[in-house]
Design a protein around this motif. Sequence first.
Motif, PDB file in Angstrom:
ATOM      1  N   THR A 195     -34.010  25.700 -37.174  1.00  0.00           N
ATOM      2  CA  THR A 195     -33.955  25.992 -35.743  1.00  0.00           C
ATOM      3  C   THR A 195     -33.366  24.817 -34.958  1.00  0.00           C
ATOM      4  O   THR A 195     -32.542  25.008 -34.068  1.00  0.00           O
ATOM      5  N   ALA A 239     -29.596  24.562 -35.633  1.00  0.00           N
ATOM      6  CA  ALA A 239     -28.885  25.649 -34.952  1.00  0.00           C
ATOM      7  C   ALA A 239     -28.809  25.386 -33.451  1.00  0.00           C
ATOM      8  O   ALA A 239     -27.765  25.606 -32.826  1.00  0.00           O
ATOM      9  N   ALA A 240     -29.893  24.893 -32.861  1.00  0.00           N
ATOM     10  CA  ALA A 240     -29.895  24.601 -31.432  1.00  0.00           C
ATOM     11  C   ALA A 240     -28.936  23.455 -31.094  1.00  0.00           C
ATOM     12  O   ALA A 240     -28.204  23.526 -30.097  1.00  0.00           O
ATOM     13  N   ALA A 282     -26.285  22.540 -32.850  1.00  0.00           N
ATOM     14  CA  ALA A 282     -24.904  23.022 -33.059  1.00  0.00           C
ATOM     15  C   ALA A 282     -24.472  23.901 -31.897  1.00  0.00           C
ATOM     16  O   ALA A 282     -23.328  23.809 -31.433  1.00  0.00           O
ATOM     17  N   ALA A 283     -25.369  24.751 -31.406  1.00  0.00           N
ATOM     18  CA  ALA A 283     -25.037  25.601 -30.262  1.00  0.00           C
ATOM     19  C   ALA A 283     -24.767  24.765 -29.026  1.00  0.00           C
ATOM     20  O   ALA A 283     -23.842  25.026 -28.258  1.00  0.00           O
ATOM     21  N   ALA A 284     -25.585  23.698 -28.814  1.00  0.00           N
ATOM     22  CA  ALA A 284     -25.378  22.835 -27.673  1.00  0.00           C
ATOM     23  C   ALA A 284     -24.083  22.051 -27.777  1.00  0.00           C
ATOM     24  O   ALA A 284     -23.387  21.812 -26.787  1.00  0.00           O
ATOM     25  N   THR A 331     -21.323  22.973 -29.287  1.00  0.00           N
ATOM     26  CA  THR A 331     -20.138  23.830 -29.137  1.00  0.00           C
ATOM     27  C   THR A 331     -20.039  24.439 -27.740  1.00  0.00           C
ATOM     28  O   THR A 331     -19.016  25.035 -27.423  1.00  0.00           O
ATOM     29  N   ALA A 332     -21.075  24.288 -26.947  1.00  0.00           N
ATOM     30  CA  ALA A 332     -21.060  24.880 -25.592  1.00  0.00           C
ATOM     31  C   ALA A 332     -20.221  24.061 -24.651  1.00  0.00           C
ATOM     32  O   ALA A 332     -19.932  22.963 -24.795  1.00  0.00           O
TER      33      ALA A 332
END
Length: 132
Positions: A121, A124-125, A127-129, A131-132
């Motif tokens: 988790t 993933a969080a 990586a999402a941050a 790429t944002a």
Amino acid sequence: HHLESQPLPTALGRYLFVHSPPRLLQLATAGSLAIETLAPVCMLLFRGSGESATAMRIGAAACLVLMNLSIMATGSFGYVNLLSAVLCLTSMHAQDLPSNERLSGPWSVWGAMGWEERKATAVAAAAAAATA
């Protein structure tokens, strides 16, 4: 020194490199090497649930997070420092976090997760941050 070799220094990084005494730069380098060497060992060795183990684990994670934040403030290594800081959360046990009664949203689920689930988790969080 870190400030000499970073790929994209910030304005703060350039200022500190030009205006800091050489001895301070040497101490900062020695401090970061000590943190990078000792903090992960403390996080791995102190896996118990006692008060001293919890304090060592939280202290080591806090040192790593603060070091990564200082690196982010003085230079850009992309999202590597963000990932490193987020991964420090995976060293925490559920009892290290506030009790589930006081948690809301995703944090209430975090306390119930196992180590592998928390690690996935957190990655993933981050990586999402990144790429944002």
